[in-house]
Scaffold this active site. Structure first.
Site, PDB file in Angstrom:
ATOM      1  N   SER A 108      18.118  43.708 -36.409  1.00 20.15           N
ATOM      2  CA  SER A 108      17.937  42.460 -35.656  1.00 20.15           C
ATOM      3  C   SER A 108      18.594  42.590 -34.279  1.00 20.15           C
ATOM      4  O   SER A 108      18.063  42.106 -33.269  1.00 20.15           O
ATOM      5  CB  SER A 108      18.589  41.291 -36.395  1.00 20.15           C
ATOM      6  OG  SER A 108      17.676  40.705 -37.292  1.00 20.15           O
TER       7      SER A 108
ATOM      8  N   LYS B  90      24.945  34.926 -35.106  1.00 20.55           N
ATOM      9  CA  LYS B  90      23.722  35.474 -35.688  1.00 20.55           C
ATOM     10  C   LYS B  90      23.737  35.342 -37.193  1.00 20.55           C
ATOM     11  O   LYS B  90      24.768  35.556 -37.828  1.00 20.55           O
ATOM     12  CB  LYS B  90      23.670  36.975 -35.319  1.00 20.55           C
ATOM     13  CG  LYS B  90      22.445  37.694 -35.750  1.00 20.55           C
ATOM     14  CD  LYS B  90      21.556  37.986 -34.576  1.00 20.55           C
ATOM     15  CE  LYS B  90      20.168  38.398 -34.974  1.00 20.55           C
ATOM     16  NZ  LYS B  90      19.411  37.403 -35.738  1.00 20.55           N
TER      17      LYS B  90
ATOM     18  N   LYS C 229      30.381  41.171 -41.479  1.00 20.37           N
ATOM     19  CA  LYS C 229      29.337  42.187 -41.463  1.00 20.37           C
ATOM     20  C   LYS C 229      29.110  42.712 -40.046  1.00 20.37           C
ATOM     21  O   LYS C 229      29.074  43.913 -39.819  1.00 20.37           O
ATOM     22  CB  LYS C 229      28.051  41.516 -41.982  1.00 20.37           C
ATOM     23  CG  LYS C 229      26.990  42.425 -42.463  1.00 20.37           C
ATOM     24  CD  LYS C 229      25.795  41.616 -42.981  1.00 20.37           C
ATOM     25  CE  LYS C 229      26.117  40.774 -44.208  1.00 20.37           C
ATOM     26  NZ  LYS C 229      24.943  40.098 -44.773  1.00 20.37           N
TER      27      LYS C 229
ATOM     28  N   ASP D  90      29.662  47.055 -35.977  1.00 16.34           N
ATOM     29  CA  ASP D  90      29.666  47.032 -34.506  1.00 16.34           C
ATOM     30  C   ASP D  90      28.428  46.381 -33.916  1.00 16.34           C
ATOM     31  O   ASP D  90      27.821  46.909 -32.973  1.00 16.34           O
ATOM     32  CB  ASP D  90      29.828  48.460 -33.951  1.00 16.34           C
ATOM     33  CG  ASP D  90      31.202  49.027 -34.243  1.00 16.34           C
ATOM     34  OD1 ASP D  90      32.168  48.237 -34.328  1.00 16.34           O
ATOM     35  OD2 ASP D  90      31.320  50.253 -34.403  1.00 16.34           O
TER      36      ASP D  90
ATOM     37  N   LYS E  81      24.748  31.148 -40.209  1.00 19.19           N
ATOM     38  CA  LYS E  81      23.719  31.111 -41.246  1.00 19.19           C
ATOM     39  C   LYS E  81      23.069  29.735 -41.248  1.00 19.19           C
ATOM     40  O   LYS E  81      23.705  28.744 -40.873  1.00 19.19           O
ATOM     41  CB  LYS E  81      24.342  31.355 -42.622  1.00 19.19           C
ATOM     42  CG  LYS E  81      23.366  31.896 -43.623  1.00 19.19           C
ATOM     43  CD  LYS E  81      23.204  33.405 -43.455  1.00 19.19           C
ATOM     44  CE  LYS E  81      22.222  34.005 -44.416  1.00 19.19           C
ATOM     45  NZ  LYS E  81      22.285  35.470 -44.391  1.00 19.19           N
TER      46      LYS E  81
ATOM     47  N   HIS F 227      33.942  34.142 -31.753  1.00 24.51           N
ATOM     48  CA  HIS F 227      34.689  35.150 -30.977  1.00 24.51           C
ATOM     49  C   HIS F 227      33.760  36.049 -30.174  1.00 24.51           C
ATOM     50  O   HIS F 227      34.166  36.661 -29.202  1.00 24.51           O
ATOM     51  CB  HIS F 227      35.609  35.978 -31.885  1.00 24.51           C
ATOM     52  CG  HIS F 227      34.882  36.966 -32.743  1.00 24.51           C
ATOM     53  ND1 HIS F 227      34.089  36.585 -33.796  1.00 24.51           N
ATOM     54  CD2 HIS F 227      34.811  38.311 -32.687  1.00 24.51           C
ATOM     55  CE1 HIS F 227      33.566  37.670 -34.351  1.00 24.51           C
ATOM     56  NE2 HIS F 227      33.988  38.732 -33.699  1.00 24.51           N
ATOM     57  N   ARG F 228      32.514  36.145 -30.628  1.00 23.86           N
ATOM     58  CA  ARG F 228      31.478  36.824 -29.832  1.00 23.86           C
ATOM     59  C   ARG F 228      30.225  35.967 -29.888  1.00 23.86           C
ATOM     60  O   ARG F 228      29.927  35.367 -30.921  1.00 23.86           O
ATOM     61  CB  ARG F 228      31.161  38.196 -30.412  1.00 23.86           C
ATOM     62  CG  ARG F 228      32.330  39.150 -30.292  1.00 23.86           C
ATOM     63  CD  ARG F 228      31.880  40.524 -29.910  1.00 23.86           C
ATOM     64  NE  ARG F 228      33.066  41.344 -29.685  1.00 23.86           N
ATOM     65  CZ  ARG F 228      33.040  42.595 -29.289  1.00 23.86           C
ATOM     66  NH1 ARG F 228      31.884  43.190 -29.084  1.00 23.86           N
ATOM     67  NH2 ARG F 228      34.140  43.280 -29.085  1.00 23.86           N
TER      68      ARG F 228
END
Ligand code: NAD
Length: 475
Positions: free
Chosen positions: A366, A73, A97, A102, A109, A68-69
């Site tokens: 990160s 990560k 998370k 935000d 992963k 969705h974004r």
């Protein structure tokens, strides 16, 4: 069911059980919940490496839980326990998370099924580079696609190898450094990343303890100072959680558990010294002033204020949850308390600070590193001197007007312009404080929400579903 065939839920099932429970407190349509819950892409690969004269086949994964974004990560884990279910669970937790704090990424992963201790540095480099190549081949890595980071068994060294491999295949790509985070500071990394997860744990625990009525409800006085802490796992997350809680919060770490056993001292264990001791001797056993407990597992049942599992998932299960005597469980690791064990603990009145919130400091910093890489400039470089000069002028004016002079030390503190590490810590602290307050708000406001984990899920799910609803779904 788990891979071991026991009656326990698998890690991913446990995460989804928590998801379902929280989802009942939202108005998100069923189909959309299903879309949020599933893993969007699972890449499972086996590749050969040559170790000495032997061929070895390595099993590895990269899971992108939610698109969705973008980029997605999440860290890369090196452990002999890595399996598909585990990587899927960890990737899902990353999505929740990121939404919660935000960080504008989807969750992912990676995992390589090896025991890093069994390989030399050169062999680990070989495996890491080959794994990276497999990710490149399938477009499972890139600054705008999917950005790995360290996790259990990996650190800045592996991240540098990943970057170098990526650069080799993407010569001239100007934003290449943003393909991975958690890099060494002198290799496009950011100051404050190594300690970030542990520092976030400290800020999170401190924030919980800042509400007198919440402390009173579990029989504690407000504030972290003097609180007793027990830590499982003296790796990256565990060591910095302990060290920073001690040095900045005056907490007392009374026990530490590692692979080789559990040590205890009523008076407190200096974590900085313990880390150095373990580096030299290869063990925590025998650290001056401590006694070794009969069983490694004894850390679970110690009388303390805050229990900090910082090693791996499934450490507190229905088998040992009844033994817990702590007031707070601070989930520094991912999934250390199984969903079923959490039911037992909550009934006992023990507060669980949930992983998706408490260990989000790593991904937060990160994100800062990724932003730094894309801007090609260190944070604070433009404004530090300007800030210092302005503050100096202000101090000089005050001195002139009052006729009094400040001491050199005082003046230095008052006129310090923000360095990169100051800004990183400030951004991290702000993130952890805000996220906790969002969770607490929902927890206090919504009837029927039993614990902070469900409240955290509700915050995260509402943000993710909002993205889907606003973006629409192609075609
Ligand atoms: P790490 O490899 O640096 O350290 C883990 C430590 O736990 C090791 O020292 C290991 O010996 C110890 N350990 C393993 N099994 C144990 C056992 N049964 N009893 C006692 N000690 C044991 O890993 P890490 O990066 O600190 O990650 C720890 C946890 O935190 C993982 O769940 C990881 O997913 C999570 N996490 C890590 C980060 C990060 O930035 N590194 C971020 C978020 C979450």
């Amino acid at each position: 069911m788990s891979n071991t065939g026991s009656h326990h839920l698998s890690f991913f099932e446990s995460v989804n059980r928590n998801f379902d429970r929280a989802a009942a407190h939202t108005t998100i349509p069923k189909g959309l919940l299903e879309q949020i819950k599933v893993c969007n892409a699972v890449y499972e690969v086996t590749f050969p490496v040559k170790i000495g004269n032997q061929y070895q086949v390595i099993e590895a994964y990269r899971v992108q839980h939610s698109h969705h974004r973008l980029p997605t990560k999440g860290g890369i884990r090196f452990s002999h326990l890595v399996n598909r279910d585990e990587v899927m669970a960890l990737a899902a937790l990353m999505s929740y998370k990121c939404a919660l704090v935000d960080v504008p990424f989807g969750g992912a992963k990676g995992g390589v099924k090896i025991s890093p201790r069994k390989y030399t540095e050169a062999q680990l480099e070989k495996i890491t580079r080959r794994y990276t190549t497999e990710l490149i081949r399938k477009n499972f890595i890139g600054p705008g696609l999917d950005v790995p980071a360290p996790d259990y068994g990996t650190g800045s060294r592996e991240m540098a190898w990943i970057l170098d491999t990526y650069l080799t295949f993407n010569h001239g790509e100007i934003d290449a450094a943003a393909c991975v985070t958690g890099k060494p500071e002198n290799q496009s990394g950011i100051r404050g990343r190594t300690e970030a997860t542990g520092r976030g744990v400290y800020y999170g625990v401190r924030q919980f303890l800042s509400y007198p009525e919440d402390c009173k409800a579990i029989g504690l006085t407000p504030g972290i100072a003097g609180k007793t802490m027990v830590i499982q796992g003296l790796g990256n997350v565990g060591s910095y959680s302990g060290m920073i809680s001690q040095e900045e919060g005056d907490a007392v770490v009374i026990a530490v558990s590692e692979i080789e056993g559990t040590i205890y001292s009523e008076k407190g264990i200096n974590i900085d010294k313990l880390v150095k001791f373990r580096k030299e001797r290869g063990t925590i056993i025998g650290f001056p002033g401590t006694k070794t407990l009969p069983n490694r597992e004894d850390w679970v049942s110690l009388e303390c204020d805050i229990l900090v599992p910082a090693a791996l998932e499934n450490q507190i299960t229905t088998d040992n949850a009844k033994k817990v005597k702590a007031k707070i469980i601070a989930e520094a690791a991912n999934g250390p308390v199984t969903s079923e064990a959490a039911d037992i603990l909550t009934k006992k009145g023990i507060v669980i600070l949930p992983d998706m919130y408490l260990n989000a400091g790593g991904v937060t910093v990160s994100y800062f590193e990724w932003l730094k890489n894309l801007s090609h400039m260190r944070f604070g470089r433009m404004e530090k001197r300007y800030q210092e000069n302005s503050l100096r002028n202000l101090v000089a004016t005050l001195e002139r007007l009052t006729g009094q002079n400040l001491g050199v030390k005082e003046k230095d503190i008052l006129t310090h312009g923000a360095d990169e590490v100051d800004l990183v810590r400030s951004g991290l602290e702000d993130t952890m404080v805000n996220a906790y307050d969002q969770i607490r708000e929902i927890y206090k406001r919504k009837k029927g929400i039993e614990d902070l984990r469900s409240a955290a899920f509700v915050v995260a799910l509402n943000k993710i579903s909002g993205d889907y609803v606003r973006l629409g779904i192609f075609p």
